[in-house]
Design a protein around this motif. Structure first.
Motif, short mmCIF file in Angstrom:
data_model
loop_
_atom_site.label_atom_id
_atom_site.label_comp_id
_atom_site.label_asym_id
_atom_site.label_seq_id
_atom_site.Cartn_x
_atom_site.Cartn_y
_atom_site.Cartn_z
N ASP A 20 40.41 18.60 0.08
CA ASP A 20 39.68 18.83 1.04
C ASP A 20 39.41 20.48 1.12
OD1 ASP A 20 42.54 19.73 2.60
OD2 ASP A 20 41.50 19.97 4.45
N ALA A 21 40.85 21.37 1.28
CA ALA A 21 40.62 22.85 0.75
C ALA A 21 39.21 23.12 -1.15
CB ALA A 21 41.77 23.36 0.45
N LYS A 22 39.12 22.17 -0.98
CA LYS A 22 38.15 22.60 -2.49
C LYS A 22 36.51 21.71 -2.48
CE LYS A 22 40.92 24.78 -5.75
NZ LYS A 22 40.84 24.52 -7.13
N ALA A 23 37.03 20.70 -0.81
CA ALA A 23 35.94 19.87 -0.92
C ALA A 23 34.87 20.67 -0.08
CB ALA A 23 36.17 18.67 -0.04
N GLU A 24 35.48 21.61 0.80
CA GLU A 24 34.35 22.64 1.91
C GLU A 24 35.07 23.70 1.58
OE1 GLU A 24 33.39 20.35 5.17
OE2 GLU A 24 31.34 22.37 5.31
N THR A 66 35.91 26.69 3.87
CA THR A 66 35.63 27.09 4.69
C THR A 66 36.37 28.83 5.77
OG1 THR A 66 37.32 25.87 5.96
CG2 THR A 66 35.32 24.68 6.33
N CYS A 67 35.69 29.24 6.55
CA CYS A 67 36.27 30.50 7.45
C CYS A 67 35.27 30.47 8.52
CB CYS A 67 35.53 31.99 6.41
SG CYS A 67 33.83 31.83 6.74
N PRO A 68 35.62 31.31 9.78
CA PRO A 68 35.58 31.32 10.56
C PRO A 68 34.41 30.99 11.11
CG PRO A 68 37.39 32.21 10.97
CD PRO A 68 37.20 32.11 9.46
N THR A 69 32.91 32.00 10.11
CA THR A 69 31.82 31.72 10.17
C THR A 69 31.06 31.26 9.59
OG1 THR A 69 32.04 34.35 9.36
CG2 THR A 69 32.23 34.46 11.48
N SER A 70 31.60 30.46 8.64
CA SER A 70 30.78 29.59 7.63
C SER A 70 31.72 29.03 7.12
CB SER A 70 29.55 30.71 7.06
OG SER A 70 30.58 31.49 5.69
N SER A 71 30.62 28.06 6.59
CA SER A 71 31.26 26.94 5.16
C SER A 71 30.64 27.12 4.19
CB SER A 71 31.87 26.01 5.66
OG SER A 71 30.56 24.98 6.61
N PHE A 72 31.29 26.08 2.67
CA PHE A 72 30.08 26.03 1.66
C PHE A 72 30.37 24.71 1.58
CE2 PHE A 72 32.13 29.23 -0.45
CZ PHE A 72 32.73 28.58 -1.64
N ARG A 73 29.97 23.58 0.83
CA ARG A 73 30.59 22.66 0.49
C ARG A 73 30.80 23.03 -1.25
NH1 ARG A 73 28.27 17.27 3.03
NH2 ARG A 73 28.96 18.17 5.04
N ARG A 74 31.85 23.33 -1.83
CA ARG A 74 32.39 23.49 -2.84
C ARG A 74 32.26 22.92 -3.98
NH1 ARG A 74 37.66 27.21 -3.84
NH2 ARG A 74 37.34 25.99 -6.10
N VAL A 75 32.19 21.64 -3.58
CA VAL A 75 32.43 20.51 -5.09
C VAL A 75 30.87 19.97 -4.99
CG1 VAL A 75 32.15 18.33 -4.15
CG2 VAL A 75 33.88 18.27 -5.97
N GLU A 76 30.10 20.99 -4.17
CA GLU A 76 28.31 20.57 -4.56
C GLU A 76 28.20 21.52 -5.62
OE1 GLU A 76 26.72 19.43 -0.69
OE2 GLU A 76 27.87 17.50 -0.09
N LEU A 77 28.64 22.35 -5.01
CA LEU A 77 28.29 23.74 -6.54
C LEU A 77 28.21 22.86 -7.75
CD1 LEU A 77 30.52 26.52 -5.54
CD2 LEU A 77 28.31 26.29 -5.12
N GLU A 78 29.03 22.12 -7.88
CA GLU A 78 29.74 21.89 -9.37
C GLU A 78 28.52 19.96 -9.06
OE1 GLU A 78 33.60 21.83 -10.42
OE2 GLU A 78 33.35 20.50 -13.10
N LEU A 79 29.09 19.36 -8.81
CA LEU A 79 28.60 17.60 -9.34
C LEU A 79 27.01 17.67 -8.33
CD1 LEU A 79 31.86 15.96 -8.06
CD2 LEU A 79 31.02 16.80 -10.21
#
Lengths: 474, 474
Positions: free
Chosen positions: B427-431, B433-446
């Motif tokens: 889950d750590a690399k799926a998304e 997150t930080c308190p104010t925002s998040s991004f789906r990192r796996v979606e950067l690649e796939l």
């Protein structure tokens, strides 16, 4: 044999293919089509149409139109397969990828090469060697088979002992799926674990799930040199003991560890580049690679080990020509067997290394029982055997050969072996048929639930079943 | 944080687990459960129940009951993962496989070992070494991580340069599927291509498709010896040029080719077993293996190449103790960084080898832009970087670190890299997150279509989504 699907690819649909892919890439004359009716097995079936795309887009268009009209597609590299993988047994389109033969990028510093599927394996190896890089998988057909075919069948070859098989080198794939969409799997980096491993799932899927349009492979630094020893033994046991002596007792790690039995040796004797001892009943051909010092050292140790295990004769190649001459003996086995027979049935299986002796014993026993000559050779270091069943009487194809093969495969599976180690399943190994009976050989090895899962996967990717139908599953 | 699913596993359902698996293998007290709430990341979530099966049957029963009642199952090895893979983020059952720790069979002549998932990687390696055999994958955690976890994450480690990663060694799997059924994939032979490659499809699937209950691995002959060189350089460029010099210009093939930057070097300086030059801004640690002559030859060539590329100092290990001392420097990097920070964020990515210089340049540039210290080390021969983002101010976890990481990953993906090379997605690399925002990192690649296919596959195997939910996909 004409296919009854032929009428599907006339008129409007034919025009659709021509408009989309270019008339010059679509072939419907029988002279062309008949060239696509076979591979290296005895399977034979003429496609209704041949299409030779030049690009991913043309592959995608072809697959899209075929999918829309439920037309089978049979992707094809060089047609050198040994299980019928590229034979269009349900008619439809033979998708010949030979025009997609560009090496897209060989980046030496990245240790990778990206190639189209139609690149001949040896051409890719030669290109890598120019940069002193190495693409290890080396099927016997490397001089004419294609990378696309190699990946589709997950071929292995002569260097598997040290370097593994094709799947171990595939990093990324561009794939046209049965609906015509294009995906990229894996990563062109040397490592990646982002999501499910679609790359290796597609390797060995025999054209039943999609068409590879770009393949990225890992390359290794080219070993400085290769050394070769040939050894002849008075019996198979001595040869097998030598393989254990090399690998297990002396933990040497040869690049190749090949075997051939008496029938094979007798077949090549006349044309071999060296004198083969009359009483030889087994040979081992052993390659090691590395830097010069290392190779010289390993070769001399292996030579000693062969002699300690009662080798009748050993030969160490001193030049490339001598090396080629020794390998010609091994490489000519399969074709040389035609000197003693007009017909043979080729099979391949693999057993746990410790079971090789037992399975060979069984093979020869069954040969005697049915009065059928059998010849065995192959990548014995890995427990891999090419079995050739030899018969001159066409009637023998029927029940005796059938019984022999089925009993050998029963034995192979019962001792933990596999019914196909690098030839794929295709249709030839999905079902073994003779005029009077048949059995589903893939079902000897795979449990019903496992086959069911594979069928579900096939259905998920290819709901209409257009991709290479009739292969793997009966 | 208690999970709201907890009430699901009380009363009748709890009894059902106890009856089926044995009360002594089911743990519901908070003291036990809290031990299963984390891995080596900062992720944390307490399971509702802990089950410690001893057999495939008990795993199957557990999974069956859980599936019936829609209870999440999170398989767990040693909990050393770096992406949250074994953290039960949706509550449910932590399935601890540590009691399934038998080496079922090590057959030296077969060059294979079959083990239960809870066997510690180093124990398996040691057992193989007794037979002078070699299981190459060597994650930093080998001393405590388990084979099951290694296969689930497809870990790589220190020997990847020459020997590849875990997937290259997995021959066959026994798997309990989410419905409780048991399948066997692959073959215990060294080669097999019978049907789709379910084995490698399951490798790296992070416990989201089933539970491995038996794993068969390929072993190699144990190299006679390993040689080690440590070299320090005045700048990163000289170190990177040395890697090309070794691999590309001199086609040497080291077993390990490791790197650490100035921040890492400074962190280990005080405790290192040798004097590190003050001005060192990069180190390379290089292992070669083979027979004695070969190793001596390669080590001396590599030493010369390091010096030719302006190494400030090189050290060649002359004994095992000296070798261990050099490796301790590399292995202590990650923990030593805590000397200069109380908090750090670990990441791993891989780029094509030729892009390492560019990506490191970008990493340090972004560090300066956001005034955040970054440290890089890793398996540089393969283009693989462990990135540590260091911060002492907890507020920095928020926007600056988030921006830094997202921009580094953008750069990694834009130059053809991967966002996870051996840690998995979890889950750590799926998304991110930080308190104010998040991004789906796996979606950067796939691409969306590729993720869709993976989701469909997940659904096919696990329609109720009980297996390790929340991992890989957000």
């Amino acid at each position: 044999m004409e296919q009854n699907t032929h009428n599907k690819i006339q008129g409007k649909v034919f025009e659709e293919f021509c408009d989309s892919i270019g008339r010059e890439n679509v072939f419907d004359n029988i002279e062309e089509r008949v060239c696509y009716s076979f591979d290296a097995t005895k399977e034979k079936s003429i496609p209704d149409l041949v299409i030779r795309p030049h690009s991913t887009e043309q592959v995608s268009n072809t697959v899209s139109i075929a999918n829309q009209h439920n037309i089978p597609i049979c992707p094809r590299g060089a047609g050198t397969g040994l299980s019928g993988g590229s034979v269009p047994i349900k008619g439809g389109i033979a998708l010949d990828l030979k025009n997609m033969n560009r090496i897209v990028e060989l980046n030496a510093r990245d240790l990778t090469v990206t190639a189209e599927p139609g690149v001949v394996t040896k051409d890719l190896q030669d290109e890598a060697a120019k940069h002193r890089l190495f693409y290890p998988p080396e099927p016997g057909s490397a001089g004419f088979s294609t990378i696309g075919g190699n990946v589709a069948e997950c071929t292995g070859g002569m260097t598997g002992m040290k370097y593994g098989v094709t799947r171990d080198y595939v990093l990324a794939l561009e794939i046209v799926l049965p609906d015509g969409s294009v995906i990229n799997t894996g990563s062109k980096t040397l490592r990646s674990v982002a999501g499910y491993d679609l790359t290796r799932f597609f390797v060995g899927s025999e054209g039943t799930l999609g068409v590879f349009t770009e393949i990225t492979l890992k390359l290794l630094p080219l070993p400085e040199m290769v050394g070769t020893v040939m050894a002849y033994f008075k019996d198979i046991d001595s040869a097998l003991e030598t393989t254990d002596s090399i690998l297990i007792k002396n933990h040497l790690h040869p690049r190749s560890l090949e075997f051939a039995d008496k029938t094979c040796i007798d077949a090549v004797k006349g044309s071999a580049g060296e004198k083969i001892p009359e009483e030889a009943e087994a040979l081992l051909l052993i390659d090691v690679d590395g830097n010069k010092m290392n190779v010289a050292n390993d070769i001399s140790r292996i030579d000693v080990l062969c002699r300690e295990n009662s080798a009748l004769k050993t030969s160490i190649a001193k030049t490339d020509d001598e090396r080629d001459a020794l390998w010609d003996i091994r490489k000519s086995v399969s074709t040389s067997l035609f000197k003693i027979t007009s017909m043979k049935f080729n099979d391949d299986f693999c057993v746990p290394r410790s079971q090789v002796r037992e399975v060979l014993k069984k093979v020869y026993e069954l040969g005697r029982t049915y009065s059928i000559q059998v010849a065995a050779f192959g990548h014995i270091g890995e427990g891999y055997i090419h079995l050739n069943v030899i018969y001159n009487d066409v009637k023998a194809v029927d029940l005796p050969v059938h019984k022999l093969v089925s009993q050998i495969l029963d034995e192979v599976v019962s001792i933990g072996g596999t019914i196909t180690s690098e030839h794929g399943v295709g249709d030839a190994k999905a079902e073994f048929t003779c005029p009077t009976s048949s059995f589903r050989r893939v079902e000897l090895e795979l449990a019903p639930h496992e086959i069911e899962i594979m069928r579900d996967l096939k259905k998920m990717f290819d709901p209409k079943g257009i991709m290479n139908p009739g292969k793997i599953f009966v």
